[in-house]
Design a protein around this motif. Structure first.
Motif, short mmCIF file in Angstrom:
data_model
loop_
_atom_site.label_atom_id
_atom_site.label_comp_id
_atom_site.label_asym_id
_atom_site.label_seq_id
_atom_site.Cartn_x
_atom_site.Cartn_y
_atom_site.Cartn_z
N HIS A 190 -2.93 -2.57 5.87
CA HIS A 190 -3.52 -3.72 5.18
C HIS A 190 -2.43 -4.67 4.69
O HIS A 190 -1.31 -4.25 4.37
CB HIS A 190 -4.36 -3.26 3.99
CG HIS A 190 -5.49 -2.37 4.37
ND1 HIS A 190 -5.35 -1.02 4.57
CD2 HIS A 190 -6.82 -2.64 4.56
CE1 HIS A 190 -6.51 -0.48 4.89
NE2 HIS A 190 -7.42 -1.45 4.89
N LYS A 191 -2.80 -5.92 4.57
CA LYS A 191 -1.89 -6.93 4.03
C LYS A 191 -1.42 -6.51 2.63
O LYS A 191 -2.21 -6.04 1.82
CB LYS A 191 -2.59 -8.29 3.96
CG LYS A 191 -1.72 -9.41 3.43
CD LYS A 191 -2.48 -10.72 3.41
CE LYS A 191 -1.61 -11.85 2.84
NZ LYS A 191 -2.33 -13.14 2.81
N ASN A 192 -0.13 -6.67 2.41
CA ASN A 192 0.57 -6.33 1.15
C ASN A 192 0.81 -4.84 0.96
O ASN A 192 1.37 -4.45 -0.06
CB ASN A 192 -0.15 -6.92 -0.07
CG ASN A 192 -0.20 -8.43 -0.04
OD1 ASN A 192 0.76 -9.07 0.39
ND2 ASN A 192 -1.29 -9.00 -0.50
N ASP A 193 0.40 -4.01 1.92
CA ASP A 193 0.78 -2.60 1.87
C ASP A 193 2.28 -2.49 2.07
O ASP A 193 2.89 -3.25 2.84
CB ASP A 193 0.09 -1.81 2.98
CG ASP A 193 -1.35 -1.48 2.68
OD1 ASP A 193 -1.78 -1.72 1.53
OD2 ASP A 193 -2.04 -0.98 3.59
N SER A 194 2.91 -1.53 1.39
CA SER A 194 4.34 -1.30 1.58
C SER A 194 4.64 0.18 1.35
O SER A 194 3.86 0.89 0.71
CB SER A 194 5.18 -2.15 0.62
OG SER A 194 4.96 -1.79 -0.72
N VAL A 195 5.76 0.62 1.89
CA VAL A 195 6.17 2.01 1.76
C VAL A 195 7.69 2.07 1.85
O VAL A 195 8.32 1.29 2.59
CB VAL A 195 5.52 2.88 2.86
CG1 VAL A 195 5.93 2.44 4.26
CG2 VAL A 195 5.84 4.36 2.66
N ILE A 196 8.30 2.95 1.07
CA ILE A 196 9.73 3.17 1.16
C ILE A 196 10.00 4.08 2.36
O ILE A 196 9.34 5.12 2.52
CB ILE A 196 10.29 3.82 -0.13
CG1 ILE A 196 9.98 2.93 -1.34
CG2 ILE A 196 11.79 4.06 -0.01
CD1 ILE A 196 10.55 1.54 -1.26
N ILE A 197 10.93 3.67 3.21
CA ILE A 197 11.22 4.45 4.40
C ILE A 197 12.64 5.01 4.34
O ILE A 197 13.47 4.58 3.53
CB ILE A 197 11.06 3.61 5.69
CG1 ILE A 197 12.06 2.45 5.73
CG2 ILE A 197 9.63 3.11 5.81
CD1 ILE A 197 12.07 1.70 7.04
N LYS A 198 12.88 5.98 5.19
CA LYS A 198 14.18 6.62 5.27
C LYS A 198 15.26 5.59 5.56
O LYS A 198 15.09 4.70 6.40
CB LYS A 198 14.17 7.68 6.37
CG LYS A 198 15.47 8.43 6.54
CD LYS A 198 15.35 9.44 7.68
CE LYS A 198 16.68 10.16 7.90
NZ LYS A 198 16.58 11.11 9.03
#
Length: 287
Positions: A190-198
């Protein structure tokens, strides 16, 4: 009328077009389309716009173009990377100011801010730049600002304030280096979804970076400021068909706000007398 007054105030504050009480924003498939971005931002009608179609026969060899120094981009241990769906693209934000690029005949050092992607609905389209009239399947842009400024926003309306490294992406073998990005696409539907990635080494994502094209241009999205030193690398990145299809699927999930996550590229703009140079002698005069 109150709605009209609100609309006028909104335009003055944001520059976003508004008619009869309805706010219009830019997009690729909704809102104001690319051909009419100039309605919202007059700067999108400038004479030095990007992307462009790079015609090899017109490219000029420049023996003075230097190699890049990308050593600082090898950092991975403590670099925070945030993967975001901003409604128009998939963006990887990088906040570590030690990520700097020098060389490449740039007028000083440039700090890396983010990189993002443009792609199509089929393999034969998706890149913003073309080579001899042909798209690649995707294009990745590494966005940087001059270290004279604190941010991209601060630098974006200044000549040479920004520099972008562009990489064509096509289908080939499975690419392990992109796995931390691609496997997390399901977490930003979804728009504005975010996640910290490796954390990742940026140079591991890149192809060979010796040879490139160079020209002066603009941001390829509004406000289209003509403040960008463009470097488009000759060598391509390759990912598998399965990996490419994960990007394609983002624009096919029918979630609200996903409309722009396919064919999210601007078409080439007129050169208007600009010169494209390269440090590849063999490309000089090639058709």
């Amino acid at each position: 009328m109150l709605l009209g007054s609100t609309c006028i105030v909104y335009i003055l504050l944001t520059g976003i077009h508004c008619t009869s009480g309805f706010v219009h924003t830019w997009g690729y498939h909704h809102g104001v389309m690319p051909k009419r971005w100039g309605v919202l931002y007059s700067t999108c009608e400038g004479k030095h716009q990007s992307p462009i179609d790079i015609r090899k026969r017109d490219v000029v060899y420049d023996q003075n173009l230097q190699l890049f120094n990308l050593n600082d981009l090898d950092r991975i241990d403590d670099v925070m990377a945030k993967l975001e769906n901003n409604g128009h693209s998939v963006v990887v934000h990088l906040s570590d100011k030690r990520l700097r690029v020098t060389g490449g005949s740039l007028p000083g050092a440039y700090n890396v801010s983010q990189f993002h992607f443009h792609w199509g609905s089929v393999n034969s389209q998706g890149s913003e730049h073309k080579i001899n009239g042909r798209h690649s399947s995707m294009e990745m842009h590494l966005v940087m600002h001059s270290d004279k400024f604190k941010s991209v926003k601060e630098a974006m309306n200044t000549t040479n304030g920004l520099a972008v490294l562009g990489f064509f992406i096509d289908v080939g073998d499975y690419n392990d280096e992109f796995e931390s990005i691609i496997r997390n696409l399901r977490n930003i539907q979804h728009k504005n979804d975010s996640v910290i990635i490796k954390a990742l080494s940026l140079t591991d994502l890149f192809p060979q970076t010796t040879y490139y094209y160079r020209y002066s241009g603009s941001l390829t999205t509004p406000p289209c400021y003509e403040s960008v030193i463009w470097t488009v690398f000759v060598n391509h990145i390759y990912i598998s068909q399965y990996q490419l299809d994960q990007f394609h699927s983002l624009g096919k999930n029918h979630f609200k706000g996903s409309e722009d996550l396919i064919n999210n590229y601007r078409n080439p703009q007129p050169l208007n007398g600009r010169r494209v140079t390269t440090n590849v002698r063999l490309l000089y005069g090639e058709s």
